[in-house]
Write an enzyme that holds these catalytic residues in place. Sequence first.
Site, mmCIF file in Angstrom:
data_model
loop_
_atom_site.group_PDB
_atom_site.id
_atom_site.type_symbol
_atom_site.label_atom_id
_atom_site.label_comp_id
_atom_site.label_asym_id
_atom_site.label_seq_id
_atom_site.Cartn_x
_atom_site.Cartn_y
_atom_site.Cartn_z
ATOM 1 N N ASP A 36 -6.292 -12.138 5.805
ATOM 2 C CA ASP A 36 -7.184 -13.231 6.211
ATOM 3 C C ASP A 36 -6.470 -14.134 7.207
ATOM 4 O OD1 ASP A 36 -9.120 -15.185 6.395
ATOM 5 O OD2 ASP A 36 -8.966 -15.829 4.304
ATOM 6 N N GLY B 1 -9.420 -8.738 3.902
ATOM 7 C CA GLY B 1 -9.522 -9.952 4.690
ATOM 8 C C GLY B 1 -10.118 -11.121 3.929
ATOM 9 N N HIS B 2 -10.986 -11.863 4.630
ATOM 10 C CA HIS B 2 -11.494 -13.138 4.136
ATOM 11 C C HIS B 2 -12.438 -12.973 2.948
ATOM 12 C CE1 HIS B 2 -12.234 -17.419 4.604
ATOM 13 N NE2 HIS B 2 -13.529 -17.231 4.760
ATOM 14 N N PHE B 3 -13.457 -12.138 3.106
ATOM 15 C CA PHE B 3 -14.451 -11.951 2.050
ATOM 16 C C PHE B 3 -14.082 -10.733 1.209
ATOM 17 C CE2 PHE B 3 -17.164 -14.547 4.949
ATOM 18 C CZ PHE B 3 -17.450 -15.571 4.050
#
Length: 321
Positions: free
Chosen positions: A269, A295-297
């Site tokens: 992320d 990553g982020h989600f």
Amino acid sequence: MKHLLLALMLTTAGTVLPPQAKAEQALVAAQTLATVHYRSATVDGVKVFYREAGPADGPVVLLLHGFPTSSHMFRNLIPTLADHYHVIAPDYPGFGQSDAPDHTQFAYTFGHYADLVDGLLGQLGAKSYAMYVMDYGAPVGYRLALKHPDWVTGLIVQNGNAYDEGLREFWDPIKAYWADGSAKSREALSGLVTLPTTIFQYTDGVRDVSRISPDNWVHDQALLDRPGNKDIQLDLFYDYRTNVPLYPQFQAFFRERKPPTLIVWGKNDKIFPEEGAHPYLKDLPDAELHILDTGHFALEDKLDEMAPLIRGFLDKQVAKR
């Protein structure tokens, strides 16, 4: 499908399964049989939408979403918890299905969000809860924790920052806006609410992008593109500066209250990078930390890894409290 699943469960009832197989079987059963309700409540004159599932008398798990999504990000996790836990996942005003008042008439601040979520929980009779905090959900949830420290039964932290180490290069343009509050600096952030950035948030750092449903950015971008929503988001980018001075208070809450904590962090992320995960262990040395290759989600491609971790944590650390 339900009948087939039940038949399979009955067939294997007398079979001794390894723990991982049992966890996977329970996960499939929960996803198939859970019922999720889609409701709204009026809190301080604003309609707050929320997803709710599980037994009304079960331990409460509060799911707090990030930017630019909504409770939609928890759609696949909720059924894995709903057989035993009372799951509540609200949308903040300006997000998802909640009201989105004009930004000149409504304070889009993290403090206000915390108060509104607190009001919603009061209406639902939730006086104790474990919190899953992600992205924007961290400052909302940690402000709630400062208001009601005795009510927090546990923390699940997924790319939710509470340390200076977690605000790196991505935040430089936003920090420039914090510094001068100018129209020029504000407008420079407009790209953060566009479709390329929304797609980036879902796909950057993900090893197998075929596991990410395009429905995510279609859903989120349609809501971002509503008239007036850009200004709502820019107001929130500016207000995020008010969270940073509270970091020492958040950290003191961790040290003093020592809530059971599970950290599941996407290491790739760029928004809230891995550097923000490890400092938690200074204040919560008994926290369980898992760094995931995503990553982020993270829930979008790592639910199969995360759901057993989350369920195991809740069963061990929260259900018995």
